[in-house]
Design a protein around this motif. Structure first.
Motif, PDB file in Angstrom:
ATOM      1  N   LEU A  57      59.661  69.413  49.068  1.00  0.00           N
ATOM      2  CA  LEU A  57      60.093  69.238  50.488  1.00  0.00           C
ATOM      3  C   LEU A  57      61.420  69.426  50.675  1.00  0.00           C
ATOM      4  CD1 LEU A  57      58.132  65.287  49.104  1.00  0.00           C
ATOM      5  CD2 LEU A  57      57.576  66.889  50.944  1.00  0.00           C
ATOM      6  N   ASN A  58      61.442  69.114  52.047  1.00  0.00           N
ATOM      7  CA  ASN A  58      62.877  69.008  52.894  1.00  0.00           C
ATOM      8  C   ASN A  58      63.316  67.894  53.470  1.00  0.00           C
ATOM      9  OD1 ASN A  58      64.442  70.824  54.278  1.00  0.00           O
ATOM     10  ND2 ASN A  58      63.671  69.819  56.345  1.00  0.00           N
ATOM     11  N   PRO A  59      64.083  67.088  52.838  1.00  0.00           N
ATOM     12  CA  PRO A  59      64.637  65.909  52.393  1.00  0.00           C
ATOM     13  C   PRO A  59      64.415  64.924  53.592  1.00  0.00           C
ATOM     14  CG  PRO A  59      66.094  67.887  51.308  1.00  0.00           C
ATOM     15  CD  PRO A  59      65.725  68.204  51.748  1.00  0.00           C
ATOM     16  N   GLY A  60      64.153  64.034  53.646  1.00  0.00           N
ATOM     17  CA  GLY A  60      63.043  62.904  54.712  1.00  0.00           C
ATOM     18  C   GLY A  60      62.057  62.848  54.939  1.00  0.00           C
ATOM     19  N   GLU A  61      61.094  64.577  54.655  1.00  0.00           N
ATOM     20  CA  GLU A  61      59.987  64.675  55.223  1.00  0.00           C
ATOM     21  C   GLU A  61      59.024  64.099  54.315  1.00  0.00           C
ATOM     22  OE1 GLU A  61      59.318  68.364  56.398  1.00  0.00           O
ATOM     23  OE2 GLU A  61      61.793  68.569  57.536  1.00  0.00           O
ATOM     24  N   ALA A  62      57.561  64.145  54.941  1.00  0.00           N
ATOM     25  CA  ALA A  62      56.602  63.282  53.666  1.00  0.00           C
ATOM     26  C   ALA A  62      55.946  64.672  53.150  1.00  0.00           C
ATOM     27  CB  ALA A  62      55.501  62.763  54.618  1.00  0.00           C
ATOM     28  N   ALA A  63      56.194  65.449  53.915  1.00  0.00           N
ATOM     29  CA  ALA A  63      55.080  66.963  53.204  1.00  0.00           C
ATOM     30  C   ALA A  63      55.485  67.976  53.666  1.00  0.00           C
ATOM     31  CB  ALA A  63      53.227  66.508  53.664  1.00  0.00           C
ATOM     32  N   ILE A  64      55.097  68.500  53.138  1.00  0.00           N
ATOM     33  CA  ILE A  64      55.524  70.929  53.219  1.00  0.00           C
ATOM     34  C   ILE A  64      54.289  71.652  53.272  1.00  0.00           C
ATOM     35  CG2 ILE A  64      56.832  70.889  51.022  1.00  0.00           C
ATOM     36  CD1 ILE A  64      58.420  73.380  52.813  1.00  0.00           C
ATOM     37  N   LEU A  65      53.425  72.048  53.482  1.00  0.00           N
ATOM     38  CA  LEU A  65      52.730  72.696  53.258  1.00  0.00           C
ATOM     39  C   LEU A  65      52.888  74.940  53.390  1.00  0.00           C
ATOM     40  CD1 LEU A  65      49.790  73.710  54.056  1.00  0.00           C
ATOM     41  CD2 LEU A  65      49.668  74.194  55.829  1.00  0.00           C
ATOM     42  N   ALA A  66      52.883  75.154  52.162  1.00  0.00           N
ATOM     43  CA  ALA A  66      53.033  76.360  52.391  1.00  0.00           C
ATOM     44  C   ALA A  66      51.676  77.400  52.200  1.00  0.00           C
ATOM     45  CB  ALA A  66      53.351  77.177  50.960  1.00  0.00           C
ATOM     46  N   PHE A  67      51.819  78.710  53.656  1.00  0.00           N
ATOM     47  CA  PHE A  67      50.964  79.396  53.681  1.00  0.00           C
ATOM     48  C   PHE A  67      51.084  80.572  53.309  1.00  0.00           C
ATOM     49  CE2 PHE A  67      49.933  82.184  57.724  1.00  0.00           C
ATOM     50  CZ  PHE A  67      48.693  82.190  57.409  1.00  0.00           C
ATOM     51  N   GLY A  68      50.093  80.905  51.984  1.00  0.00           N
ATOM     52  CA  GLY A  68      50.185  82.210  51.174  1.00  0.00           C
ATOM     53  C   GLY A  68      49.764  83.636  51.887  1.00  0.00           C
ATOM     54  N   ALA A  69      49.945  84.766  51.715  1.00  0.00           N
ATOM     55  CA  ALA A  69      49.386  86.191  51.865  1.00  0.00           C
ATOM     56  C   ALA A  69      47.553  85.648  52.444  1.00  0.00           C
ATOM     57  CB  ALA A  69      49.710  86.827  50.801  1.00  0.00           C
ATOM     58  N   VAL A  70      47.244  86.197  53.322  1.00  0.00           N
ATOM     59  CA  VAL A  70      45.901  86.128  53.193  1.00  0.00           C
ATOM     60  C   VAL A  70      45.385  88.202  53.026  1.00  0.00           C
ATOM     61  CG1 VAL A  70      44.156  86.934  55.683  1.00  0.00           C
ATOM     62  CG2 VAL A  70      46.412  85.165  55.682  1.00  0.00           C
ATOM     63  N   ARG A  71      44.367  87.899  52.315  1.00  0.00           N
ATOM     64  CA  ARG A  71      43.977  89.227  51.611  1.00  0.00           C
ATOM     65  C   ARG A  71      42.217  88.955  51.530  1.00  0.00           C
ATOM     66  NH1 ARG A  71      48.342  90.665  48.010  1.00  0.00           N
ATOM     67  NH2 ARG A  71      49.725  89.503  47.182  1.00  0.00           N
ATOM     68  N   GLU A  72      42.024  90.828  51.805  1.00  0.00           N
ATOM     69  CA  GLU A  72      40.206  90.561  52.015  1.00  0.00           C
ATOM     70  C   GLU A  72      39.815  89.969  50.271  1.00  0.00           C
ATOM     71  OE1 GLU A  72      38.086  93.612  55.026  1.00  0.00           O
ATOM     72  OE2 GLU A  72      38.315  94.695  52.459  1.00  0.00           O
ATOM     73  N   LEU A  73      39.116  89.620  50.039  1.00  0.00           N
ATOM     74  CA  LEU A  73      38.875  88.628  49.222  1.00  0.00           C
ATOM     75  C   LEU A  73      37.012  89.354  48.798  1.00  0.00           C
ATOM     76  CD1 LEU A  73      40.854  86.479  48.258  1.00  0.00           C
ATOM     77  CD2 LEU A  73      41.041  88.849  46.703  1.00  0.00           C
ATOM     78  N   PRO A  74      36.274  89.157  47.843  1.00  0.00           N
ATOM     79  CA  PRO A  74      34.864  89.122  47.559  1.00  0.00           C
ATOM     80  C   PRO A  74      34.542  87.678  48.060  1.00  0.00           C
ATOM     81  CG  PRO A  74      36.038  88.840  45.250  1.00  0.00           C
ATOM     82  CD  PRO A  74      36.925  89.790  46.748  1.00  0.00           C
ATOM     83  N   TRP A  75      33.705  87.142  49.075  1.00  0.00           N
ATOM     84  CA  TRP A  75      33.342  85.809  49.300  1.00  0.00           C
ATOM     85  C   TRP A  75      32.524  85.828  49.369  1.00  0.00           C
ATOM     86  CZ3 TRP A  75      37.109  82.405  48.812  1.00  0.00           C
ATOM     87  CH2 TRP A  75      36.758  80.823  48.927  1.00  0.00           C
ATOM     88  N   VAL A  76      31.898  84.445  48.414  1.00  0.00           N
ATOM     89  CA  VAL A  76      30.014  84.150  49.026  1.00  0.00           C
ATOM     90  C   VAL A  76      30.500  83.832  51.243  1.00  0.00           C
ATOM     91  CG1 VAL A  76      28.285  82.742  48.813  1.00  0.00           C
ATOM     92  CG2 VAL A  76      29.950  83.260  47.069  1.00  0.00           C
ATOM     93  N   HIS A  77      29.704  84.861  51.561  1.00  0.00           N
ATOM     94  CA  HIS A  77      29.436  83.965  53.051  1.00  0.00           C
ATOM     95  C   HIS A  77      27.448  84.426  53.553  1.00  0.00           C
ATOM     96  CE1 HIS A  77      30.053  83.496  57.020  1.00  0.00           C
ATOM     97  NE2 HIS A  77      29.370  84.707  57.694  1.00  0.00           N
ATOM     98  N   LYS A  78      27.382  82.635  53.759  1.00  0.00           N
ATOM     99  CA  LYS A  78      26.604  82.884  54.797  1.00  0.00           C
ATOM    100  C   LYS A  78      24.522  83.489  53.037  1.00  0.00           C
ATOM    101  CE  LYS A  78      26.673  83.534  59.576  1.00  0.00           C
ATOM    102  NZ  LYS A  78      26.507  84.243  60.210  1.00  0.00           N
ATOM    103  N   GLY A  79      25.232  82.845  52.060  1.00  0.00           N
ATOM    104  CA  GLY A  79      24.512  83.080  50.515  1.00  0.00           C
ATOM    105  C   GLY A  79      24.318  84.772  50.204  1.00  0.00           C
TER     106      GLY A  79
END
Length: 466
Positions: A399-421
């Motif tokens: 966390l950045n001091p004084g803040e409640a939350a921090i979001l890490a955005f990772g790399a976008v990769r092409e992966l096998p994924w279940v899409h529409k069955g």
């Protein structure tokens, strides 16, 4: 009739941040003998927050630069002397009334060297009269020429006696493996300075280094010995200062003060990536506006915060209270040559996608140039760190001091994924949300992370949820 004379004006290191106590001189843009004008930038300094250019508040000829580039100087210490042209003050009416002669000097308006972030102070300068044996001395004669100070004699450190040095200088000497008893002091009253320690370290490494001269005595400024300094064993010690030092201290304080919890989620961002390409091709957000996946992640997080405003909060340690913030100041972690900084977009939650894109582009460009103002790095409420640009999938951001939350955005990769069955290749990323468990419980943190992921999976929700 008045006679033109030259008087010496000293420009002191201003407080260029919010209560900062020191700054490092990065670069001098002038040298002794140069003519400077009111408002001209004479040097660039780095504080614990940013690099800032300092303008001089008067016109004249540079007499001396008191410190070389690379020196860390306390706020309030004179860094440059300038000979300015002016009229000699009128002589005193009578020797018996020294106070009357000193009165014009007392009432002389003075422009203060508080130049960055605060502006010049108005009003009359209050100069304290010099005192001799408890009584006020007579007004001094006008300065007709700069006086070269005489370096104090080098004190001898007796056996068991503690050398004179400030705690940061002692820490620096310890890090560089330098015995302070062997260091030649050049500071006032025999105090050892940072430059003295650096000179001793360079000498120990076999470099021929001249000791730093007394202020205003040298016609030119010599550079501080280059760091890092290799040791005989091949190790290298790199002093931590400026932005890197502040970041290290802030991260340690955050890690051991706020109880961190980190949650992760993988999300199919194929539709978001298509939207990014479409916005780039059509230029819908405006000519020259930079569109990136980070922009959509920022907008998704801001929409999630709008739906769950309790996460936009901070912890008041003194009052033991949770402070719910009115505006979302979105911080963007930026890696720069001087270290990691986190400038923020003020009231980012109220901006349209186009306005957010413009603000994000300006923020990144300013950070890359090292010109981020200290005010732009204060007051943040929630932060995004884009680790994906380094090919990293995820992490557990602190966390950045004084803040409640921090979001890490990772790399976008092409992966096998279940899409529409069916298992098909899709563009997938990983989000990680760290939050302060004192003011964000698991339910709230999970809802914010889930909503952010849901928007990135179906970006049309920016319209329906926004």
């Amino acid at each position: 009739m008045t006679t033109d004379v030259r008087s010496l004006r000293e420009f002191k290191m201003p407080d260029v941040g919010e209560g900062l106590t020191e700054a490092e001189i990065l670069t001098w843009y002038v040298k002794p003998g140069d003519t400077v004008t009111d408002g001209q930038v004479v040097c660039e300094v780095e504080t614990a927050k940013a690099a800032v250019e300092l303008p001089i508040p008067f016109t004249g000829v540079v007499e001396a630069l008191h410190f070389p580039a690379g020196t860390t100087v306390d706020v309030g210490t004179s860094i440059i002397a300038v000979a300015v042209a002016g009229a000699a003050p009128a002589p005193a009416a009578a020797p018996a009334a020294p106070a009357a002669a000193a009165a014009p000097a007392e009432a002389e308006p003075e422009r203060r060297e508080v130049l960055v972030g605060y502006g010049p102070r108005t009003g009359t300068a209050q100069r304290r009269a010099r005192r001799t044996n408890g009584a006020a001395a007579a007004a001094p004669a006008p300065v007709a020429a700069p006086v070269v100070p005489v370096a104090p004699p080098v004190p001898t450190v007796a056996e068991g006696e503690r050398p004179l040095a400030k705690p940061p200088v002692r820490k620096l000497a310890k890090d560089l493996g330098i015995d302070l008893r062997s260091v030649l002091p050049t500071g006032p009253n025999g105090v050892i300075t940072r430059e003295d320690v650096h000179a001793a370290a360079a000498t120990a490494a076999g470099a021929a280094v001249e000791p730093v001269a007394a202020p205003a005595a040298a016609p030119a400024v010599e550079a501080v010995p280059a760091l890092p300094v290799p040791t005989a064993a091949g190790d290298v010690r790199v002093p931590v200062k400026g932005v890197r030092k502040a970041t290290a201290q802030a991260m340690v304080a955050s890690a051991f003060t706020a109880p961190h919890v980190t949650e992760f989620v993988q999300v199919d961002v194929t539709r978001t990536m298509k939207l990014v390409r479409k916005l780039k091709e059509t230029g819908e957000l405006g000519a020259g506006v930079r569109v990136s996946p980070l922009l959509l992640v920022a907008k998704a997080l801001l929409t999630a915060v709008k739906r769950h405003p309790e996460i936009n909060a901070s912890w008041d340690e003194a009052a033991q209270e949770i402070v719910l913030r009115g505006a979302v100041n979105l911080g963007i972690a930026a890696a720069t040559p001087r270290g990691l900084i986190v400038p923020n977009i003020k009231d980012a939650g109220s901006r349209t996608l186009a306005q957010l894109a413009i603000a994000l582009g300006e923020l990144v460009e300013t950070a890359r140039q090292g010109k981020t103002a200290p005010a732009d790095m204060s007051g943040g409420s929630i932060t995004i760190t884009n680790v994906g640009v380094f090919g990293v999938d995820t992490g557990t951001p602190i966390l950045n001091p004084g803040e409640a939350a921090i979001l890490a955005f990772g790399a976008v990769r092409e992966l096998p994924w279940v899409h529409k069955g069916k298992v098909v290749p899709r563009q997938v990323t990983t989000l990680a949300l760290s939050f302060d468990h004192r003011l964000v419980d698991g339910e709230l943190g999970s809802k914010v992370l889930a909503d952010t992921a849901a928007i990135l999976e179906y970006p049309k929700r920016l319209i329906t949820w926004g």
